[in-house]
Design a protein around this motif. Structure first.
Motif, PDB file in Angstrom:
ATOM      1  N   GLN A  80      -6.065   9.298  -9.340  1.00  0.00           N
ATOM      2  CA  GLN A  80      -6.050   9.419  -7.880  1.00  0.00           C
ATOM      3  C   GLN A  80      -5.590   8.111  -7.228  1.00  0.00           C
ATOM      4  N   THR A  81      -5.892   7.003  -7.885  1.00  0.00           N
ATOM      5  CA  THR A  81      -5.491   5.685  -7.381  1.00  0.00           C
ATOM      6  C   THR A  81      -4.924   4.873  -8.535  1.00  0.00           C
ATOM      7  N   ARG A 107       0.855  -1.180   0.000  1.00  0.00           N
ATOM      8  CA  ARG A 107       0.000   0.000   0.000  1.00  0.00           C
ATOM      9  C   ARG A 107       0.891   1.230   0.000  1.00  0.00           C
ATOM     10  N   SER A 163       1.491   5.686  -1.366  1.00  0.00           N
ATOM     11  CA  SER A 163       1.009   6.992  -1.799  1.00  0.00           C
ATOM     12  C   SER A 163       1.992   7.522  -2.827  1.00  0.00           C
ATOM     13  N   SER A 207      -1.945   2.340  -4.732  1.00  0.00           N
ATOM     14  CA  SER A 207      -1.374   3.622  -4.312  1.00  0.00           C
ATOM     15  C   SER A 207      -2.375   4.744  -4.549  1.00  0.00           C
ATOM     16  N   HIS A 208      -2.482   5.651  -3.578  1.00  0.00           N
ATOM     17  CA  HIS A 208      -3.325   6.839  -3.704  1.00  0.00           C
ATOM     18  C   HIS A 208      -2.437   8.075  -3.865  1.00  0.00           C
ATOM     19  N   ASP A 209      -2.888   9.009  -4.700  1.00  0.00           N
ATOM     20  CA  ASP A 209      -2.208  10.293  -4.754  1.00  0.00           C
ATOM     21  C   ASP A 209      -2.190  10.912  -3.362  1.00  0.00           C
ATOM     22  N   LYS A 218      -5.405  12.565  -2.046  1.00  0.00           N
ATOM     23  CA  LYS A 218      -6.446  11.609  -1.688  1.00  0.00           C
ATOM     24  C   LYS A 218      -6.080  10.881  -0.402  1.00  0.00           C
ATOM     25  N   PHE A 219      -4.817  10.481  -0.292  1.00  0.00           N
ATOM     26  CA  PHE A 219      -4.390   9.790   0.922  1.00  0.00           C
ATOM     27  C   PHE A 219      -4.589  10.692   2.139  1.00  0.00           C
TER      28      PHE A 219
END
Length: 250
Positions: free
Chosen positions: A61-62, A43, A45, A78-80, A83-84
């Motif tokens: 974003q993901t 997981r 970012s 992964s989230h930007d 967003k995270f």
């Protein structure tokens, strides 16, 4: 942890299309009950460049990827950073655990800054996440008779109890359940297969233990020294971190 993630896991994480803020191991390896055929959950970012946030065409974003490496199935999400950060500021225990996972694959100064801000974002409202997650996993093991969701149920309830009492995130069921004799046996039973069935007598044990732990989490929430809302200073600092990180990509 049953695998060494120090080398190729970082290579897999870096194969994503954007620079990483961090990548950590989540899932069963983090929770202390990986089986011999467990997949590896990474997981992360990432940081979209300003041009893919401010312009007409926005970046993802993901991002997700998968595959198999050395016989291990991979699941990378992964989230930007923005967003995270929003998820982190929304009593989401899942992203809190990802950020604070001790199984770090990729790090950065921004990752360190997020970790420093995390205590100011933890609230008594995080109990809602753990109660809801546990309810979903309880329904799942009741339906499919598998040990994995049963262990998830116990893990999230115990993580929530510990968080409410101490403000500390601990996701490893081996640590959380150290004083519960049955936990060690259940972890050992799952080690041989990801989809192992509930051993004989465990359904009855869960019928007693899950309601007890749920009530304990509710009591810990009601008596928690944690604030009901995130620290305004921590939220402001989180906002500034996202902005300055993004501007650095210009």
């Amino acid at each position: 942890m049953t695998i060494d993630v120090s080398e190729w896991a970082a290579e897999i994480a870096h194969s994503l299309a954007y620079p990483l803020v961090f990548a950590t191991v989540s899932g069963a390896h983090l929770y202390g009950f990986a089986s011999v055929d467990s997949d590896l959950d990474l997981r992360a970012s990432h940081l979209l460049p300003a041009a893919e946030v401010l312009g007409l065409v926005n970046g993802p974003q993901t991002v997700q990827s998968g595959g198999v490496r050395d016989g291990v199935e991979l699941d990378v999400v992964s989230h930007d950073l923005a967003k995270f950060a929003r998820l982190l500021n929304s009593r989401n225990g899942y992203v809190l655990e990802q950020l604070l996972s001790p199984l770090v694959v990729v790090s950065s100064p921004t990752h360190a800054a997020l970790v420093d801000l995390a205590p100011g974002l933890v609230t008594s409202g995080h109990a809602h996440h753990y109660l809801g997650f546990a309810a979903g996993q309880e329904r799942l093991y009741t339906q499919n008779g598998e040990l994995k969701p049963a262990l998830y149920t116990l893990r999230v309830l115990l993580t929530g109890i510990h968080l409410m009492r101490t403000g500390e995130v601990v996701a490893d069921l081996r640590v959380l359940g150290d004083e519960l004799p049955y936990v060690r046996d259940l972890i050992a039973a799952k080690r041989s297969a990801e989809h192992a069935p509930l051993p004989d007598g465990v359904a009855e044990l869960l019928d007693r233990e899950v309601p007890r732990l749920r009530a304990e989490l509710e009591e810990a929430r009601d008596a928690s020294p944690l604030p009901a809302s995130p620290s305004p200073d921590a939220v402001a600092a989180l906002h500034d971190l996202v902005v300055t990180s993004r501007l650095a990509t210009v």
